[in-house]
Motif scaffolding. Sequence first.
Motif, PDB file in Angstrom:
ATOM      1  N   VAL A 136       0.839  -1.200   0.000  1.00 54.16           N
ATOM      2  CA  VAL A 136       0.000   0.000   0.000  1.00 54.16           C
ATOM      3  C   VAL A 136       0.871   1.245   0.000  1.00 54.16           C
ATOM      4  CG1 VAL A 136      -1.693   1.321   1.323  1.00 54.16           C
ATOM      5  CG2 VAL A 136      -1.906  -1.167   1.154  1.00 54.16           C
ATOM      6  N   ARG A 137       1.913   1.221   0.814  1.00 56.38           N
ATOM      7  CA  ARG A 137       2.823   2.369   0.893  1.00 56.38           C
ATOM      8  C   ARG A 137       3.508   2.613  -0.440  1.00 56.38           C
ATOM      9  NH1 ARG A 137       7.964   3.997   2.213  1.00 56.38           N
ATOM     10  NH2 ARG A 137       8.096   5.718   3.734  1.00 56.38           N
ATOM     11  N   ALA A 138       3.955   1.536  -1.048  1.00 55.43           N
ATOM     12  CA  ALA A 138       4.631   1.666  -2.338  1.00 55.43           C
ATOM     13  C   ALA A 138       3.682   2.212  -3.403  1.00 55.43           C
ATOM     14  CB  ALA A 138       5.187   0.313  -2.768  1.00 55.43           C
ATOM     15  N   PHE A 139       2.432   1.746  -3.371  1.00 57.36           N
ATOM     16  CA  PHE A 139       1.446   2.221  -4.356  1.00 57.36           C
ATOM     17  C   PHE A 139       1.191   3.708  -4.184  1.00 57.36           C
ATOM     18  CE2 PHE A 139      -2.950   3.335  -5.272  1.00 57.36           C
ATOM     19  CZ  PHE A 139      -3.038   3.011  -6.631  1.00 57.36           C
ATOM     20  N   LEU A 140       0.980   4.161  -2.903  1.00 53.04           N
ATOM     21  CA  LEU A 140       0.710   5.568  -2.663  1.00 53.04           C
ATOM     22  C   LEU A 140       1.914   6.434  -3.005  1.00 53.04           C
ATOM     23  CD1 LEU A 140      -1.270   5.362   0.696  1.00 53.04           C
ATOM     24  CD2 LEU A 140      -2.180   5.755  -1.591  1.00 53.04           C
ATOM     25  N   SER A 141       3.114   5.888  -2.778  1.00 52.84           N
ATOM     26  CA  SER A 141       4.318   6.632  -3.133  1.00 52.84           C
ATOM     27  C   SER A 141       4.452   6.788  -4.636  1.00 52.84           C
ATOM     28  CB  SER A 141       5.549   5.912  -2.560  1.00 52.84           C
ATOM     29  OG  SER A 141       6.739   6.586  -2.923  1.00 52.84           O
ATOM     30  N   ASP A 142       4.091   5.741  -5.358  1.00 49.63           N
ATOM     31  CA  ASP A 142       4.182   5.790  -6.822  1.00 49.63           C
ATOM     32  C   ASP A 142       3.025   6.550  -7.443  1.00 49.63           C
ATOM     33  OD1 ASP A 142       6.466   4.287  -6.622  1.00 49.63           O
ATOM     34  OD2 ASP A 142       5.449   2.363  -6.992  1.00 49.63           O
ATOM     35  N   ASN A 143       1.921   6.718  -6.712  1.00 49.90           N
ATOM     36  CA  ASN A 143       0.728   7.385  -7.240  1.00 49.90           C
ATOM     37  C   ASN A 143       0.284   8.474  -6.269  1.00 49.90           C
ATOM     38  OD1 ASN A 143      -0.156   5.404  -9.618  1.00 49.90           O
ATOM     39  ND2 ASN A 143       0.496   4.171  -7.857  1.00 49.90           N
ATOM     40  N   PRO A 144       1.033   9.563  -6.145  1.00 57.58           N
ATOM     41  CA  PRO A 144       0.745  10.590  -5.145  1.00 57.58           C
ATOM     42  C   PRO A 144      -0.599  11.280  -5.329  1.00 57.58           C
ATOM     43  CG  PRO A 144       2.383  11.354  -6.710  1.00 57.58           C
ATOM     44  CD  PRO A 144       2.209   9.895  -6.973  1.00 57.58           C
ATOM     45  N   ASP A 145      -1.160  11.224  -6.527  1.00 59.85           N
ATOM     46  CA  ASP A 145      -2.434  11.895  -6.757  1.00 59.85           C
ATOM     47  C   ASP A 145      -3.634  11.016  -6.418  1.00 59.85           C
ATOM     48  OD1 ASP A 145      -1.236  14.223  -7.664  1.00 59.85           O
ATOM     49  OD2 ASP A 145      -1.048  13.448  -9.711  1.00 59.85           O
ATOM     50  N   PHE A 146      -3.373   9.776  -6.039  1.00 59.25           N
ATOM     51  CA  PHE A 146      -4.481   8.849  -5.813  1.00 59.25           C
ATOM     52  C   PHE A 146      -5.412   9.349  -4.696  1.00 59.25           C
ATOM     53  CE2 PHE A 146      -6.357   5.185  -3.626  1.00 59.25           C
ATOM     54  CZ  PHE A 146      -7.028   4.597  -4.680  1.00 59.25           C
TER      55      PHE A 146
END
Length: 225
Positions: free
Chosen positions: A17-27
């Motif tokens: 989850v952390r990696a996803f949010l880091s890669d997709n800051p606009d999510f």
Amino acid sequence: MDAGAKAKNEALGPEAVRAFLSDNPDFLRGDPALLAELGLRPDAANVVEFGPAALARVHEAHRRESTARRQLEATARANFAAQAQTHGAVIDLLESRNHSDLARRVDELAQLRFGLVAGVVCLEGPERTPAGWRTMVEGQIDMIIGHQNVALMGFQPTALGLFSERAEQVKSMAMVRMALWEPARQGLIAFGSADEHGFTADMGAELVAFLARVVERTAERWPVL
């Protein structure tokens, strides 16, 4: 099973989850409903701020931490005070002049140092009992605290008689078995509290047992006359 179905069945870990949010800051910024559910909100500078719900959670966590810390500090202070009073009580007991004076000092320290109803020293057997001590029949200590027990903390109705005229005031007790002289005679030191929560079964009996050992050694200075 296709890759999509397999992915749905796999647990999504915190790192993923952390990696996803880091890669997709606009999510998160693009999902106002999710932000509201999390108690967050984006400000004008496009920076995510804590909203009321998130602040409330932080405040509650801080309150719990502060309460736990205060409880620990209060317990530590109470333990320190009890130890200090016990050390003072030991000095008082060691200054006893005879068995009667020893029993008197036990009762006085119970009332004056620890705020209890009474403190008594008891001895089993048909042989002579020192002046000021309570006489118990053989086997009575086992009946009160149990054959295998060295100490009992809490309320024991069968022990009320030990406190004589003050028995009605006693709502909880701390009692520790003793062995005095040679050949050994069974004895008991008992403290009575007017508070039903003064002594409870989940309390440790270490300090009371320490006082019992002091009484044992002090009493052995003199023969029973």
